[in-house]
Enzyme design. Structure first.
Site, PDB file in Angstrom:
ATOM      1  N   TYR A 285      31.055   7.749  11.995  1.00 36.70           N
ATOM      2  CA  TYR A 285      31.552   8.894  11.249  1.00 36.70           C
ATOM      3  C   TYR A 285      32.680   8.532  10.293  1.00 36.70           C
ATOM      4  CZ  TYR A 285      34.559  12.809  10.166  1.00 36.70           C
ATOM      5  OH  TYR A 285      35.352  13.691   9.494  1.00 36.70           O
TER       6      TYR A 285
ATOM      7  N   ASN B 251       0.809  -1.221   0.000  1.00 36.34           N
ATOM      8  CA  ASN B 251       0.000   0.000   0.000  1.00 36.34           C
ATOM      9  C   ASN B 251       0.842   1.271   0.000  1.00 36.34           C
ATOM     10  OD1 ASN B 251       0.656  -0.812   2.580  1.00 36.34           O
ATOM     11  ND2 ASN B 251      -1.448  -0.785   3.356  1.00 36.34           N
ATOM     12  N   CYS B 252       2.026   1.219   0.635  1.00 33.32           N
ATOM     13  CA  CYS B 252       2.877   2.418   0.649  1.00 33.32           C
ATOM     14  C   CYS B 252       3.547   2.650  -0.708  1.00 33.32           C
ATOM     15  CB  CYS B 252       3.932   2.306   1.730  1.00 33.32           C
ATOM     16  SG  CYS B 252       3.230   2.179   3.390  1.00 33.32           S
TER      17      CYS B 252
END
Lengths: 532, 532
Positions: free
Chosen positions: A414, A42-43
């Protein structure tokens, strides 16, 4: 042998069914789905409209046949349950069949809200595969579209119509699109939509829909070969109401922490059921696939005899529009104010990764903090990259009960492609920490009033930045020369700002250390400019 | 007026200096940096070698002049401190100048470990801007390169040499590259490097370096116009040792939770200082920019009189190599075993976002859990997209003390471009939950032994998948037909597997519900195949 009947065969219902089979090989499990498909994406439906997803079959994740083979499920599509007889523990289908259950699970989803306006029958809605087929058929030859409603589904459709070369107008009744965000955040999204060719009308009320146009309350008419009504959804509670199950104020089926309705043999979950707010425990509605899936798994475990309970819902959500993403978790400022909290508000605009590494873009981030307890009440993010990551990190912190100050100490991965040595989430924590230590801030919407009260607004950006656009009433003193102006600022009430709030934090520290009454404009010029 | 001297002007040192100024306008703050630059982008240096970062100035984030103007800092580059007189609270520089301090902060970083081999003077190392200039000069006309050491910096340089068309060989002494990862995870990275033209030699010992070649202990010679020694770093503790400050076993300067050395007037932080392990509190070394920056801010606050303390370090890290990212947090399996814990190991290979939306790629994820306490000990991820996000979420969960089971309930932002309704992190939580409920798993390295013990290995993938490559000794029974084979499997010891572990979980449930002794091969065929 016991029988579980599940009404609704998409996210929540199908998660319940497959988990239940893994828990119990012998139970009879019947799934009734009113539409022609189960387990559809559905998305993904809006993206099929825009040919981003080109293969219709990709939307159909499962078939009744495959679910029979793999999970021994009895899945019946095009089968609508029309009544529940709680005394006899049966349901009756539209086709007239009566089925007996030991346990019933209601996962019928939500219905698009119907606008009470002339010509509403000309508007299409989007909920299932049949709907998307109708919309795709309507796009053939269409030159214009109007989308009534500036929420997730409406905006996704607007993007996808645009991908098909259809000139699209979004009609939003409220003062800004994307209600989960505060207006200075959603304004960034709106401007991005406009830059990509979508017309967005705010405070606009549709009064009439015709075949090729719509009419607004101010008399304007908008070309619209396709009109979509996407003003929100309401819990599909018809069956529950008819059966006398308790239903909340806003229509959600009332459930306890085990997702049991007022009838202990009947569970409800997904968009049709009420949720418990993850922050203050109040009843709320959160129509999200993730929660539906999670609760499906949980209900299956409870039916299988396991002791488990739901956690509160933070409503973490995201939408991607023309390469920009906008995400949020928890409460926005508007809601937090309604709840009556003292707030610490933090806007920042760092890069998604190290500025010296190619391709960096801005992450606009807002944090809403309970000023009395340091509790994180919510966060919002808008940007081209890395927004999902920051909101997910904050959502995890919120779920775990970390305080806003703790964000400073999160160790996030990072390397220059991925973040900065001080990640945007860390930066939010640092700013929060500065505020706890007494750094005063003002919000963009307070500037005019403060100026009227005699505050002086100092723009510490470089002269060239100031010349390119400045806040009316501000005076430019570049940060690196601010030390030379201390004496003339003494005794005054000062607000400082820069582009984003970083340099003005240094300015604020400098002036505070000289005992000058100073506040930092939270989010700087960028936040102020977003709403101009 | 008090004076703080900071030795080292990159991540930790400069974070200390600027924060200290924001805390205290009057203090004299002197920064001594041995190299010619401060605040340079040390994590960006490899990318300048490969012309990914083309502008050398982009690496230089600050100049002493700008830092004077903005923060009134006295920053001296090319200034090496050579001794500390703790009694008189002075330091002496190589130039012979003596400077008095009230507080001293040691943030000198780490030194590349020197290999004790013939011709080591021909090898270059990478630590600062001068080093990168030497490496770039050496690439002119170079056709081949050897990188000794398969860690982050070595691999980043190998990628960047390849970008410049230089044929590169990585020489790794151990059995696999990337020590922070377990070998079945780093093997995926190694294969990706190889697919991109890098030669990787494992268990390879360099014995001699010449101008245009290196020689290995087995007599092989490798062409190498540029040789890089990148076998790790050691704390730059020379000053501290000379001054009689306490130093740990592995050379890190010993500090307390306020980063104070054994002399309370001297702080140490960054790569030169010991860290406290975030899981068991033992002393450790974690040379990461993020931690250095965080501790710099903290030390500045402590010097300014604030009561604050460090948190333990989880060592969250990531590297990007030819579009693949590899990240980790906490302990890997190897380390967790050394620590003597009972482990629950979870491998999964979900898509980074919904499979029906274009561009999905696999996220290889591994979770290491304390089986007795459900504590998350560590996680590793490898994939083209979304790895940073999942590791950051798990790092946040670990910092907050969430249990592995709690990962199932995290509400992470979902739209099909960004994730699946069940995010990979949720999936890891679900698998953990299944194991707590008694689902047995075996690891890829146990298969041979189990087969020898008479276990039967059932591959529940489709026939076509099995035909394309299967584990020796396995028998193919596609999942959807498994119910027909229950009787013949009764009484046997069964291991089931599929491609990733999802379908075999359904198979495991089915057989368990039929009271058959069954284990699921964790991570399925993909994890098994990674190490073949």
């Amino acid at each position: 042998m016991t029988t579980t009947i599940i009404i609704g065969g998409v996210a929540g219902g199908m998660s319940t069914a497959t988990r239940l089979r893994r828990n119990d090989e012998d139970m009879e499990i019947i799934v009734l789905e009113a539409s022609g498909n189960v387990s559809f994406a559905n998305c993904g439906l809006p993206y099929y409209v825009g040919n981003v997803i080109t293969d219709r079959d990709a939307l159909l994740l499962q078939t009744p046949e495959a679910l029979k083979d793999r999970f021994n499920l009895d899945v019946r599509v095009n089968t609508r349950a029309v009544s529940i007889d709680r005394d006899n523990q049966t349901i009756t289908t539209e086709q007239g069949e009566t089925l007996k259950y030991d346990t019933l699970v209601l996962s019928p989803g939500a219905n698009p809200i119907q606008l009470p306006i002339d010509g509403i029958e000309h508007a299409l809605t989007l909920r299932n595969v049949e709907d998307v087929d109708r919309i795709v058929a309507a796009t053939e030859g269409a030159k214009s579209a109007a989308v009534i409603g500036g929420g997730f589904i409406g905006l996704e459709l607007a993007e996808n119509f645009t991908h098909r070369g259809i000139k699209t107008t979004v009609i939003e009744r409220g003062p800004e699109i994307m209600a989960p965000l505060d207006s200075e955040m959603s304004a960034i999204v709106r401007k991005h939509l406009e830059a990509n060719g979508v017309t967005v009308l705010l405070n606009a009320d549709t009064t009439r829909i015709d075949t090729n146009s719509i009419t607004l309350s101010d008399g304007r008419t908008i070309d619209s070969d396709i009109t979509i009504a996407a003003v929100g959804v309401a819990p599909a509670n018809e069956l529950a109401v008819m059966a006398g199950l308790e239903v909340g104020e806003r229509g959600g089926i009332v459930v306890d922490d085990e997702q049991r309705t007022s009838d202990p043999k009947i569970f409800a979950l997904g968009d049709a059921a009420e949720k418990r707010d993850g922050i203050d425990g109040t009843d709320t509605l959160v129509p999200l696939a993730q929660t539906a899936n999670r609760h499906g798994r949980m209900v299956a475990d409870i039916i299988a005899g396991r002791d488990t309970k739901r956690t509160g819902t933070l409503g973490t959500s995201i939408v991607g529009l023309f390469g920009l993403s906008a995400a949020s978790v928890g409460w926005n400022e508007r809601r937090a104010r309604q709840k009556g909290h003292n707030l610490r508000l933090i806007h920042l605009h760092p890069a998604d990764h190290a500025g010296y590494y190619p391709g960096a873009s801005t992450v606009h981030l807002k944090l809403v903090v309970n000023a009395d307890t340091d509790e994180i009440l919510g966060a919002q993010g808008v940007g081209q990259a890395g927004v999902d990551k920051r909101i997910d990190v904050i959502a995890t912190a919120m779920r775990a009960g970390l305080k806003a100050t703790d964000l400073a100490d999160l160790e996030l991965s990072y390397a220059p492609q991925f973040s900065s040595a001080k990640d945007p989430v860390n930066m939010a924590g640092f700013i929060n920490d500065n505020m706890i230590r007494g750094e005063k801030t003002v919000q963009y919407y307070e500037i005019e009033e403060k100026l009227a009260q005699g505050f002086e607004l100092i723009d510490v950006r470089e002269t060239s930045e100031y010349a390119a656009g400045a806040i009316p009433g501000s005076r430019n003193i570049p940060l690196n020369t601010l030390r030379d102006h201390i004496d003339e600022l003494r005794g005054k009430k000062i607000i400082v700002h820069c582009q984003t709030g970083v340099r003005s934090h240094t300015a604020t520290s400098l002036l505070r250390n000289n005992e000058i009454d100073v506040s930092n404009l939270d989010g700087g010029y960028v936040t102020w400019a977003a709403v101009q």
